[in-house]
Design an enzyme around this catalytic site. Structure first.
Site, PDB file in Angstrom:
ATOM      1  N   TYR A 293       3.774   5.371  -2.718  1.00 58.52           N
ATOM      2  CA  TYR A 293       3.919   6.792  -2.292  1.00 58.52           C
ATOM      3  C   TYR A 293       5.178   7.073  -1.738  1.00 58.52           C
ATOM      4  O   TYR A 293       5.574   8.273  -1.756  1.00 58.52           O
ATOM      5  CB  TYR A 293       2.632   6.998  -0.919  1.00 58.52           C
ATOM      6  CG  TYR A 293       1.486   6.724  -1.199  1.00 58.52           C
ATOM      7  CD1 TYR A 293       0.585   7.736  -1.815  1.00 58.52           C
ATOM      8  CD2 TYR A 293       0.832   5.613  -1.060  1.00 58.52           C
ATOM      9  CE1 TYR A 293      -0.526   7.823  -2.215  1.00 58.52           C
ATOM     10  CE2 TYR A 293      -0.740   5.454  -1.474  1.00 58.52           C
ATOM     11  CZ  TYR A 293      -1.210   6.399  -1.928  1.00 58.52           C
ATOM     12  OH  TYR A 293      -2.568   6.306  -2.332  1.00 58.52           O
TER      13      TYR A 293
ATOM     14  N   TYR B  27       0.680  -1.261   0.087  1.00 56.41           N
ATOM     15  CA  TYR B  27       0.043  -0.117  -0.005  1.00 56.41           C
ATOM     16  C   TYR B  27       0.908   1.121   0.084  1.00 56.41           C
ATOM     17  O   TYR B  27       0.631   2.272  -0.659  1.00 56.41           O
ATOM     18  CB  TYR B  27      -0.996  -0.108   1.091  1.00 56.41           C
ATOM     19  CG  TYR B  27      -2.205  -0.616   0.920  1.00 56.41           C
ATOM     20  CD1 TYR B  27      -3.261   0.097   0.835  1.00 56.41           C
ATOM     21  CD2 TYR B  27      -2.442  -1.765   0.918  1.00 56.41           C
ATOM     22  CE1 TYR B  27      -4.680  -0.494   0.518  1.00 56.41           C
ATOM     23  CE2 TYR B  27      -3.623  -2.676   0.536  1.00 56.41           C
ATOM     24  CZ  TYR B  27      -4.897  -1.756   0.741  1.00 56.41           C
ATOM     25  OH  TYR B  27      -5.847  -2.410   0.181  1.00 56.41           O
TER      26      TYR B  27
END
Length: 804
Positions: free
Chosen positions: A502, A498
């Site tokens: 980022y 996840y």
């Protein structure tokens, strides 16, 4: 009438002129024959030339005098006629402009845009000219009134907020009026302004000292009061003085005043270089906020940060890379390290930085599985008053002139209040936070948090409460634009997967070249080039781990393990390095790169720092700084369960400039390098084999090519400093291997396509440029970048990505 008759008529008698004294003189006749004219002498020539030179010099002086008069001493007020003519011209122009603006209000907006500085007016005029070329006058007028006019109004509000009353007061001093146009200045102008500011601070110090110089008995408190006056002048420029928090006046002071910090603080406030760094940082921030105010930082213009800031960051990287390549590190024993290799081997390398954070997140994931914790992914955004531009590129009407830094401070303050309430409620969590920009530069956060399953709902509800408590009325029933939470399902993906995207897209975009950003419409790998200047310019901390031991001790342990492995030599692999088995287990976990074991050996997650077994040790630097004070540097590690400290930085290195390579200095390998374009020195004579085999001291050189690993190791460690320097010089003179001729083969269609792409980029597309690219060469494209031809397409050089 004949000549004789004339003589008789005039009574002229030749017999009467028998003597020379009574003979008639010859009449002056300008129409004489040229042969009868007296010959020109050398003196007459000199006199004639001198007179001509004097005449030319007189004319030149008169012309210069007229120019000086017109430039320095002539004023329109001295010539009433010309003054009246100029006034009539200005009045007629003003009347014409007023009439045009009365019938066409768009002319007022265009005049206001042209009155702005070049960094504002030039990009705005390009957009205005584009709308004008569309041939749609209504859309053109609507764009000026609904977009450009609000942008100019917001720009004035931003300027008023930047120039505070105290800042304007400082600009009223003699020579400091340039502070009012600080965002418009170049680097050279900021340097000159910083010199004037430093001189003003020096004058303030002289005025504040008063009679302190005349007395020998000066109390420390009197010196601190003098420092307060200089610090007050610094605060008027919106700059926090050095050591201000430690030296400022406090009512309830728990510790004594550190008077030893005053000399270093004063030295900085009187230094022009220190002021240049402060003013240049302020100039860049103010300029960026002005560009945000006119919607030049958005997905429609330049996402995250202005294009000017990106170019400045590229140039800064290029200069840093040149500096690293031209310097090396040398220790007391004569060992040298290439500075570029040292930088690439440190955490400054984006690849190493990304790998370390991914390893840390993986360790948190393993610990959460062991503890039975759940993982939740949160997204927190600032209220709309912090966003300057809408998604369509138009100004946001609810923006309150908030800066990027203020949006970051808002999230930090909100998170601090939430953390305080969470601890008060007895809730705990650990994880990582990632700060990244919206398309207009506003900060928003992504959090990957691990917590007990029974506490998940309470923590999420409490975090939502703090995230939406400001400007709650603008959200209504939908809190999604401000706060989002997602429970990570192991069936869909792991917590590391996840957060991986980022982390990567905010460092170097590794592995994200094929993904397109939904917010900007560009590749995530290309967006990384804009994110790094954004974080550097606005001083935003991009990544933050919480609830785990510090990572600096982890790095020091890995460094200690590498040093111990080199010193042990023949010892068995896995032999203990530290005497204490608990500390040695932590070192072994750090050396293996297992963050999960390292964290658990340190005491586990959610453990206060005072209970960690190994911490980073610091010491005061022996060498003073340029301002006379001694900074703090990392010494090594220490543990509360063991005596003493372990030093990991025993060897001291100094940065020196690399020696000039003889082969690069002189192409002919002569005795010395030429200081002109050509080298008139004779070619160096070839040395015989005996001279080649001798060292500088006359002893024969040892052949290291025939040694095995152990003999080579012993020989290198037994060399003296002089022999090491000589060996290093010999290694620098080794000729690099030349590459063989190489040329790509392409079809005629691909060649035409290459020529077309070169012309579209502004190049000539000549055969010389095409041949250079096909042979593996590159062409500079500006801003320190180069283009080259690879895989049948033009590519831009991005080697700096691997270094920074």
């Amino acid at each position: 009438m004949s000549h004789a008759d004339m003589n008789n008529c005039c009574g002229f008698n030749e017999a009467a002129a028998a003597f020379s004294w009574n003979s008639p003189k010859k009449a002056i006749n300008p129409y004489l024959d040229p042969a009868e004219v007296a010959p020109v002498s050398a003196l007459s020539n000199l006199i004639t030339l001198y007179a001509a030179d004097n005449e030319q010099e007189q004319l030149r002086r008169e012309a210069l005098s007229d120019q000086v008069w017109e430039r320095y001493f002539f004023y329109e007020s001295r010539d009433p006629v010309q003054h009246e003519m100029e006034q009539d011209k200005l009045i007629s122009r003003a009347k014409l402009a007023h009439e045009q603006q009365r019938f066409n209000p768009d002319m007022v907006i265009l005049a206001d845009v042209n009155a702005q500085p070049s960094h504002i007016s030039k990009p705005l005029m390009q957009r205005i000219e584009y709308f004008s070329s569309l041939g749609r006058p209504k859309a053109y007028s609507r764009y000026l009134r609904e977009t450009i006019k609000p942008c100019l109004e917001r720009l004035e509000h931003v300027r008023d907020s930047q120039l505070s009353a105290s800042f304007r007061f400082m600009a009223s001093h003699v020579g400091l009026d340039g502070l009012l146009i600080l965002p418009e200045m170049s680097q050279d102008q900021v340097k000159r302004l910083s010199t004037l500011v430093a001189a003003h601070m020096s004058m303030c110090l002289d005025a504040a000292c008063g009679d302190l110089y005349a007395t020998d008995d000066v109390k420390p408190e009197e010196i601190r009061k003098t420092w307060e006056k200089v610090a007050a002048e610094t605060l008027r420029l919106d700059v926090i003085p050095p050591a201000f928090e430690q030296l400022r006046r406090k009512r309830n002071r728990r510790k004594p005043v550190p008077y030893e910090l005053i000399p270093g603080s004063l030295a900085r406030m009187l230094c022009a270089d220190w002021w240049y760094r402060k003013l240049w940082k302020m100039r860049c921030e103010w300029r960026e906020e002005q560009l945000r105010a006119v919607c030049l930082v958005s997905k429609k213009a330049s996402p995250y940060v202005s294009y000017e800031a990106v170019m400045h960051k590229r140039e800064q990287r290029r200069k840093s890379l040149e500096f690293f390549r031209s310097h090396e590190l040398v220790n007391e024993e004569g060992d040298t390290l290439d500075m570029e290799d040292v930088v690439n081997a440190s955490s400054s390398n984006p690849a190493h930085r990304r790998n370390e954070m991914m390893a840390c997140v993986k360790g948190l994931e393993l610990i959460a599985e062991m503890r039975g914790d759940c993982a939740v992914f949160y997204t927190i955004t600032c209220p709309s008053r912090f966003h300057s531009t809408l998604n369509n590129g138009r100004p946001n009407p609810t923006w309150t002139n908030a800066t990027v830094r203020q949006s970051s401070d808002y999230l930090v303050g909100m998170f601090a209040a939430f953390r305080k309430a969470m601890h008060k409620a007895g809730l705990r969590w650990y994880g990582v936070r990632v700060a990244e920009p919206h398309h207009d530069g506003t900060v928003h956060w992504h959090l990957l948090c691990f917590m007990r399953k029974k506490d998940r709902r309470a923590i999420t509800a409490l975090l939502r409460k703090f995230a939406i408590r400001e400007d709650r009325e603008e959200l209504g029933n939908n809190t999604g634009p401000r706060f989002k939470s997602e429970l990570i399902n192991p069936r869909k993906g792991t917590p590391t997967s996840y957060i991986a995207k980022y982390i990567s897209k905010n460092i170097d975009g590794r592995g994200l070249a094929g993904e397109i950003s939904k917010e900007t419409g560009k590749s995530l790998r290309d967006n990384a080039e804009y994110v790094n200047p954004w974080a550097s310019l606005h001083r935003v901390q991009q990544f933050r781990f919480f609830g785990i031991p510090g990572r600096q001790a982890y790095r020091e342990l890995r460094l200690l393990a590498g040093q111990a492995a080199r010193q042990q030599g023949d010892k068995k692999a896995g032999a203990p390095v530290l005497d204490n088995p608990r500390l040695d287990a932590i070192l072994a976990a750090a050396d293996a790169g297992c963050f999960a074991t390292y964290i658990m050996r340190q005491g586990g997650v959610l453990v206060p720092r005072k209970y960690h077994l190994i911490r980073t040790a610091y010491e005061i630097n022996e060498e003073p700084t340029a301002y006379g004070d001694h900074g703090i540097r990392i010494y090594g590690i220490w543990s509360p369960i063991a005596e003493g400290k372990i030093c990991t930085h025993a060897v001291k290195w100094k940065m020196v400039r690399k020696a000039v390579d003889v082969q690069e200095a002189a192409a002919d390998q002569g005795a010395c390098a030429p200081w002109t374009r050509g080298n008139n020195c004779l070619l160096a004579e070839n040395l015989n084999q005996q001279e080649k085999d001798k060292s500088a001291d006359g002893n024969p050189r040892t052949d290291i090519t025939s040694m095995d690993d152990k003999e080579l190791h012993d020989y290198l460690h037994s060399m003296s400093k002089k022999e090491r320097r000589e060996l290093a010089a010999r290694l620098r003179l080794v000729k690099p291997k030349r590459r063989k001729d190489y040329k790509q083969r392409i079809t005629d269609h691909q060649r035409l396509q290459l020529v077309y792409e070169l012309k579209s980029r502004g190049f000539d597309g000549s055969e010389k440029e095409v041949d250079l690219l096909l042979r593996g060469g590159s062409i500079p494209s500006g801003a320190g970048l180069r283009i080259f031809y690879r895989n049948q397409r033009l590519q831009e050089d991005d080697q700096w990505r691997n270094l920074y």
